[in-house]
Design an enzyme around this catalytic site. Structure first.
Site, PDB file in Angstrom:
ATOM      1  N   LYS A  22       0.849  -1.204   0.000  1.00 57.60           N
ATOM      2  CA  LYS A  22       0.000   0.000   0.000  1.00 57.60           C
ATOM      3  C   LYS A  22       0.881   1.249   0.000  1.00 57.60           C
ATOM      4  O   LYS A  22       0.648   2.187  -0.760  1.00 57.60           O
ATOM      5  CB  LYS A  22      -0.869   0.005   1.252  1.00 57.60           C
ATOM      6  CG  LYS A  22      -1.454   1.375   1.595  1.00 57.60           C
ATOM      7  CD  LYS A  22      -2.285   1.398   2.853  1.00 57.60           C
ATOM      8  CE  LYS A  22      -1.538   1.595   4.111  1.00 57.60           C
ATOM      9  NZ  LYS A  22      -1.187   2.974   4.454  1.00 57.60           N
ATOM     10  N   ASN A  23       1.938   1.236   0.824  1.00 60.66           N
ATOM     11  CA  ASN A  23       2.750   2.453   0.978  1.00 60.66           C
ATOM     12  C   ASN A  23       3.728   2.673  -0.160  1.00 60.66           C
ATOM     13  O   ASN A  23       4.430   3.674  -0.188  1.00 60.66           O
ATOM     14  CB  ASN A  23       3.471   2.435   2.339  1.00 60.66           C
ATOM     15  CG  ASN A  23       2.478   2.634   3.470  1.00 60.66           C
ATOM     16  OD1 ASN A  23       1.322   2.973   3.235  1.00 60.66           O
ATOM     17  ND2 ASN A  23       2.915   2.399   4.688  1.00 60.66           N
ATOM     18  N   ARG A  95      -4.195  10.870   4.566  1.00 60.52           N
ATOM     19  CA  ARG A  95      -3.070  11.797   4.664  1.00 60.52           C
ATOM     20  C   ARG A  95      -2.141  11.674   3.458  1.00 60.52           C
ATOM     21  O   ARG A  95      -1.549  12.657   3.010  1.00 60.52           O
ATOM     22  CB  ARG A  95      -2.345  11.458   5.958  1.00 60.52           C
ATOM     23  CG  ARG A  95      -1.053  12.096   6.095  1.00 60.52           C
ATOM     24  CD  ARG A  95      -0.308  11.608   7.288  1.00 60.52           C
ATOM     25  NE  ARG A  95       1.056  12.000   7.160  1.00 60.52           N
ATOM     26  CZ  ARG A  95       1.471  13.249   7.278  1.00 60.52           C
ATOM     27  NH1 ARG A  95       0.599  14.174   7.565  1.00 60.52           N
ATOM     28  NH2 ARG A  95       2.725  13.544   7.115  1.00 60.52           N
ATOM     29  N   CYS A 119      -4.147  12.734  12.666  1.00 60.84           N
ATOM     30  CA  CYS A 119      -4.884  11.480  12.579  1.00 60.84           C
ATOM     31  C   CYS A 119      -4.713  10.819  13.942  1.00 60.84           C
ATOM     32  O   CYS A 119      -4.072  11.371  14.829  1.00 60.84           O
ATOM     33  CB  CYS A 119      -4.358  10.605  11.452  1.00 60.84           C
ATOM     34  SG  CYS A 119      -2.779   9.903  11.832  1.00 60.84           S
ATOM     35  N   ARG A 124       1.211  14.742  12.734  1.00 54.98           N
ATOM     36  CA  ARG A 124       1.733  14.445  11.389  1.00 54.98           C
ATOM     37  C   ARG A 124       1.750  15.682  10.492  1.00 54.98           C
ATOM     38  O   ARG A 124       1.069  15.780   9.486  1.00 54.98           O
ATOM     39  CB  ARG A 124       0.932  13.307  10.763  1.00 54.98           C
ATOM     40  CG  ARG A 124       0.981  12.064  11.640  1.00 54.98           C
ATOM     41  CD  ARG A 124       0.252  10.904  11.060  1.00 54.98           C
ATOM     42  NE  ARG A 124       1.007  10.366   9.914  1.00 54.98           N
ATOM     43  CZ  ARG A 124       0.512   9.365   9.191  1.00 54.98           C
ATOM     44  NH1 ARG A 124      -0.670   8.889   9.448  1.00 54.98           N
ATOM     45  NH2 ARG A 124       1.207   8.905   8.174  1.00 54.98           N
ATOM     46  N   ASP A 308       5.389   0.688  11.756  1.00 58.03           N
ATOM     47  CA  ASP A 308       4.131   0.069  11.294  1.00 58.03           C
ATOM     48  C   ASP A 308       4.000  -1.370  11.741  1.00 58.03           C
ATOM     49  O   ASP A 308       2.967  -1.986  11.493  1.00 58.03           O
ATOM     50  CB  ASP A 308       4.031   0.135   9.760  1.00 58.03           C
ATOM     51  CG  ASP A 308       3.840   1.548   9.286  1.00 58.03           C
ATOM     52  OD1 ASP A 308       3.967   1.790   8.070  1.00 58.03           O
ATOM     53  OD2 ASP A 308       3.590   2.431  10.129  1.00 58.03           O
ATOM     54  N   ILE A 330       8.792   7.215  16.565  1.00 61.85           N
ATOM     55  CA  ILE A 330       8.418   7.933  15.340  1.00 61.85           C
ATOM     56  C   ILE A 330       7.156   8.768  15.530  1.00 61.85           C
ATOM     57  O   ILE A 330       7.095   9.931  15.160  1.00 61.85           O
ATOM     58  CB  ILE A 330       8.191   6.924  14.170  1.00 61.85           C
ATOM     59  CG1 ILE A 330       9.395   6.016  13.985  1.00 61.85           C
ATOM     60  CG2 ILE A 330       7.830   7.669  12.890  1.00 61.85           C
ATOM     61  CD1 ILE A 330      10.628   6.670  13.434  1.00 61.85           C
ATOM     62  N   ARG A 400      -8.409  -0.401   5.143  1.00 64.16           N
ATOM     63  CA  ARG A 400      -7.586   0.640   4.494  1.00 64.16           C
ATOM     64  C   ARG A 400      -6.278   0.059   3.972  1.00 64.16           C
ATOM     65  O   ARG A 400      -5.705   0.555   3.027  1.00 64.16           O
ATOM     66  CB  ARG A 400      -7.249   1.758   5.490  1.00 64.16           C
ATOM     67  CG  ARG A 400      -8.418   2.574   5.920  1.00 64.16           C
ATOM     68  CD  ARG A 400      -7.977   3.779   6.678  1.00 64.16           C
ATOM     69  NE  ARG A 400      -7.008   4.559   5.904  1.00 64.16           N
ATOM     70  CZ  ARG A 400      -6.587   5.773   6.266  1.00 64.16           C
ATOM     71  NH1 ARG A 400      -7.028   6.308   7.392  1.00 64.16           N
ATOM     72  NH2 ARG A 400      -5.724   6.441   5.536  1.00 64.16           N
TER      73      ARG A 400
HETATM   74  C1  EPZ Z   1       4.686   6.940   5.984  1.00 65.26           C
HETATM   75  O1  EPZ Z   1       3.946   8.001   6.559  1.00 65.26           O
HETATM   76  C2  EPZ Z   1       3.751   5.749   5.970  1.00 65.26           C
HETATM   77  N1  EPZ Z   1       2.587   6.052   5.141  1.00 65.26           N
HETATM   78  C3  EPZ Z   1       3.310   5.419   7.397  1.00 65.26           C
HETATM   79  O2  EPZ Z   1       2.493   4.249   7.344  1.00 65.26           O
HETATM   80  C4  EPZ Z   1       4.555   5.114   8.231  1.00 65.26           C
HETATM   81  O3  EPZ Z   1       4.163   4.875   9.559  1.00 65.26           O
HETATM   82  C5  EPZ Z   1       5.517   6.313   8.165  1.00 65.26           C
HETATM   83  O4  EPZ Z   1       5.829   6.608   6.789  1.00 65.26           O
HETATM   84  C6  EPZ Z   1       6.832   6.048   8.910  1.00 65.26           C
HETATM   85  O5  EPZ Z   1       7.442   4.907   8.370  1.00 65.26           O
HETATM   86  C7  EPZ Z   1       2.706   5.981   3.799  1.00 65.26           C
HETATM   87  O6  EPZ Z   1       3.761   5.671   3.264  1.00 65.26           O
HETATM   88  C8  EPZ Z   1       1.472   6.288   3.001  1.00 65.26           C
HETATM   89  P1  EPZ Z   1       6.887  10.345   7.921  1.00 65.26           P
HETATM   90  P2  EPZ Z   1       4.540   9.511   6.531  1.00 65.26           P
HETATM   91  O7  EPZ Z   1       6.759  11.577   7.101  1.00 65.26           O
HETATM   92  O8  EPZ Z   1       5.255   9.724   5.243  1.00 65.26           O
HETATM   93  C9  EPZ Z   1       7.074  13.629  11.329  1.00 65.26           C
HETATM   94  C10 EPZ Z   1       0.606   2.937   7.760  1.00 65.26           C
HETATM   95  O9  EPZ Z   1       0.231   2.404   8.811  1.00 65.26           O
HETATM   96  N2  EPZ Z   1       7.015  14.602  10.212  1.00 65.26           N
HETATM   97  O10 EPZ Z   1       8.092   9.469   7.755  1.00 65.26           O
HETATM   98  O11 EPZ Z   1       3.462  10.420   6.907  1.00 65.26           O
HETATM   99  C11 EPZ Z   1       5.753  12.887  11.478  1.00 65.26           C
HETATM  100  O12 EPZ Z   1       4.875  13.638  12.284  1.00 65.26           O
HETATM  101  C12 EPZ Z   1       1.125   4.357   7.767  1.00 65.26           C
HETATM  102  O13 EPZ Z   1       0.651   2.344   6.639  1.00 65.26           O
HETATM  103  C13 EPZ Z   1       7.179  15.954  10.497  1.00 65.26           C
HETATM  104  O14 EPZ Z   1       7.366  16.361  11.649  1.00 65.26           O
HETATM  105  O15 EPZ Z   1       5.607   9.420   7.715  1.00 65.26           O
HETATM  106  C14 EPZ Z   1       6.166  11.605  12.127  1.00 65.26           C
HETATM  107  O16 EPZ Z   1       6.285  11.820  13.526  1.00 65.26           O
HETATM  108  C15 EPZ Z   1       0.950   5.007   9.125  1.00 65.26           C
HETATM  109  N3  EPZ Z   1       7.114  16.849   9.473  1.00 65.26           N
HETATM  110  C16 EPZ Z   1       7.564  11.351  11.553  1.00 65.26           C
HETATM  111  O17 EPZ Z   1       8.006  12.593  11.006  1.00 65.26           O
HETATM  112  C17 EPZ Z   1       6.920  16.456   8.169  1.00 65.26           C
HETATM  113  O18 EPZ Z   1       6.904  17.322   7.274  1.00 65.26           O
HETATM  114  C18 EPZ Z   1       7.592  10.322  10.432  1.00 65.26           C
HETATM  115  O19 EPZ Z   1       6.699  10.769   9.456  1.00 65.26           O
HETATM  116  C19 EPZ Z   1       6.771  15.077   7.909  1.00 65.26           C
HETATM  117  C20 EPZ Z   1       6.823  14.165   8.942  1.00 65.26           C
END
Ligand code: EPZ
Length: 420
Positions: A22-23, A95, A119, A124, A308, A330, A400
């Site tokens: 999915k990701n 998101r 969420c 996020r 995850d 994270i 989802r």
């Molecule tokens: C991706 O989300 C995945 N989703 C998430 O999977 C996964 O948990 C996450 O990466 C971490 O591996 C998809 O790929 C669609 P991040 P993403 O940006 O890109 C902070 C699932 O269950 N952050 O790496 O949103 C954020 O708040 C989902 O399949 C900022 O502060 O994750 C988080 O604490 C859930 N500012 C951390 O970084 C930003 O601009 C990691 O977020 C971006 C992120």
């Protein structure tokens, strides 16, 4: 509201076909906005989030159709962008919609995307995405809950330093940089396998991306991207989830198409906990028949322990011998499965972003409630191990991200039924 009724206590045994990730599929679908030529994707999982991205891309002007005769086959074609605005009512539901921002900005020089909002698992924000786009020469302003990004003279390649390895920011900026004028270097990039898969697809379309999978990604901008056919890589999180289903029930599952190297530190922790893992040509086998030992784990960006799979591993640890400590680094609120696991008899104490688990001999079935995608599947795992009957409510969260979950589990011996 659908729910799952599960009668636990059966060691799972057999083979499960792991679906496309999915990701990986979500950013790969957004890539269709970058080119006027068709993008053909294979092995796209049939999950609700893919449906949401499909609808969003149609709003923006892409035609989308299933490939006849090839399950998971999808053709996305955006000869012209008809709308540059990703509306709130779609973005709030998913998101990952924010991943259309980079492609729209690069293709059209302008994009308007609703801020995703928080969420269940955390606020996020997307500040790293926006700061990166500004480095590429875009003007960003926020008003009325929307981000407006404009680059009337096109994007200019630049060096972007990410203060934390955000997966989404890395993907968004890598996609935008493919059409920027000149070279872009993303320093401190995320290294997840889904990013490598995305770079493979972009390069098949004529982009020049190097270093995906490392912390330093270099992109040489090109004037336009062409057509491509790309097969989505297998879902490592789904594979890890089912490996843990085998482990928690004391069973043995062969996970077809799955690769142990894509599990990073999760592989090492499962081995430490006593799970037997064997990689074969067509996938890997997880065998939990030797019992489980409590093991500490801390989530980190890839190749560390995947956040995850944190909830699923916690379910496993509730019936392991001894104590274990799980720390979530994270997301700020990814322990919502704890009170629900406790309803099944688990002994867990949360202290800040750490949870201390004391293994119990067995869990006992009970009604529980899902709160987010990965928390809900951790409840399914616990229910599969629990004595007696459990009921998992609000399973739209599961739909989802897990294609055909109950069908796949029934096929390997689980007593699980979806009840509307
Ligand atoms: C991706 O989300 C995945 N989703 C998430 O999977 C996964 O948990 C996450 O990466 C971490 O591996 C998809 O790929 C669609 P991040 P993403 O940006 O890109 C902070 C699932 O269950 N952050 O790496 O949103 C954020 O708040 C989902 O399949 C900022 O502060 O994750 C988080 O604490 C859930 N500012 C951390 O970084 C930003 O601009 C990691 O977020 C971006 C992120």
């Amino acid at each position: 509201m659908d729910r799952l009724v599960i009668k636990g206590g059966v060691p799972l045994d057999g083979a499960i076909e792991v679906s496309g990730a999915k990701n990986a599929a979500l950013p790969l679908m957004a890539v269709s906005l970058l080119s006027a030529e068709p993008l053909e994707l294979r092995n796209v999982p049939d999950v609700a989030d893919v449906g949401s991205m499909w609808r969003l891309l149609q709003v923006l002007g892409a035609e989308a159709r299933h490939l006849a005769g090839s399950p998971g086959g999808l053709v996305l074609h955006c000869p012209a962008v008809l709308d540059r605005k990703a509306p709130y009512d779609i973005v709030r539901r998913m998101r990952a919609s924010v991943l259309v921002l980079g492609p729209l900005l690069a293709r059209e020089g302008e994009a308007e995307v609703s801020l995703p909002g928080g969420c269940a698992i955390g606020t996020r924000p997307i500040d790293l995405h926006l700061a990166g786009f500004e480095r590429l020469g875009a003007e960003i302003d926020l008003s009325g809950g929307y981000v407006r990004a404009r680059a009337p003279n096109g994007l200019k390649g630049a060096e972007i330093r990410l203060s934390q390895p955000s997966v989404g920011a890395t993907e968004n900026l890598m996609m935008a940089a493919t059409l920027a004028d000149g070279e872009t270097v993303i320093v401190g990039a995320a290294r997840e396998p889904e990013i490598v898969d995305l770079a493979h697809c972009l390069n098949a379309m004529g982009a020049k991306v190097e270093g995906a999978g490392t912390a330093r990604i270099r992109v040489e901008g090109v004037p336009r991207l062409g057509a491509a056919t790309h097969r989505v890589l297998p879902d490592r999180i789904e594979a890890g989830t089912y490996a843990m289903a085998a482990a928690i029930t004391g069973g043995r599952l062969h996970l077809k198409h799955a690769r142990l190297d894509l599990l990073g530190a999760v592989r090492d922790k499962l081995l430490e906990a006593g799970v037997r893992l064997d990689q074969a040509e067509d996938g890997f086998t997880a065998d939990g028949s030797a019992g489980l030992q409590g093991v500490d784990a801390m989530t980190h960006p890839f190749p560390g322990f995947a956040t995850d799979l944190q909830a699923q591993f916690m379910a496993l640890m509730t019936v392991a011998r001894g104590a274990s400590m799980i720390t979530e680094t994270i997301f700020e609120n990814r322990f919502m499965h704890v009170p629900e696991l406790a309803r099944l008899g688990a002994r867990i104490v949360v202290q800040g972003n750490s949870a201390m688990i004391r293994g119990v001999d067995s869990l006992r079935g009970a009604p529980v409630m899902a709160t987010d995608l990965r928390a809900s599947v951790s409840l399914v795992l616990a229910a599969l191990a629990a004595e007696g009957e459990s009921e998992v409510n609000r399973i739209y969260h599961l739909d989802r991200g897990y294609e055909g979950l109950e069908k796949k589990l029934v096929a390997v011996g689980a007593r699980i039924e979806r009840v509307s």
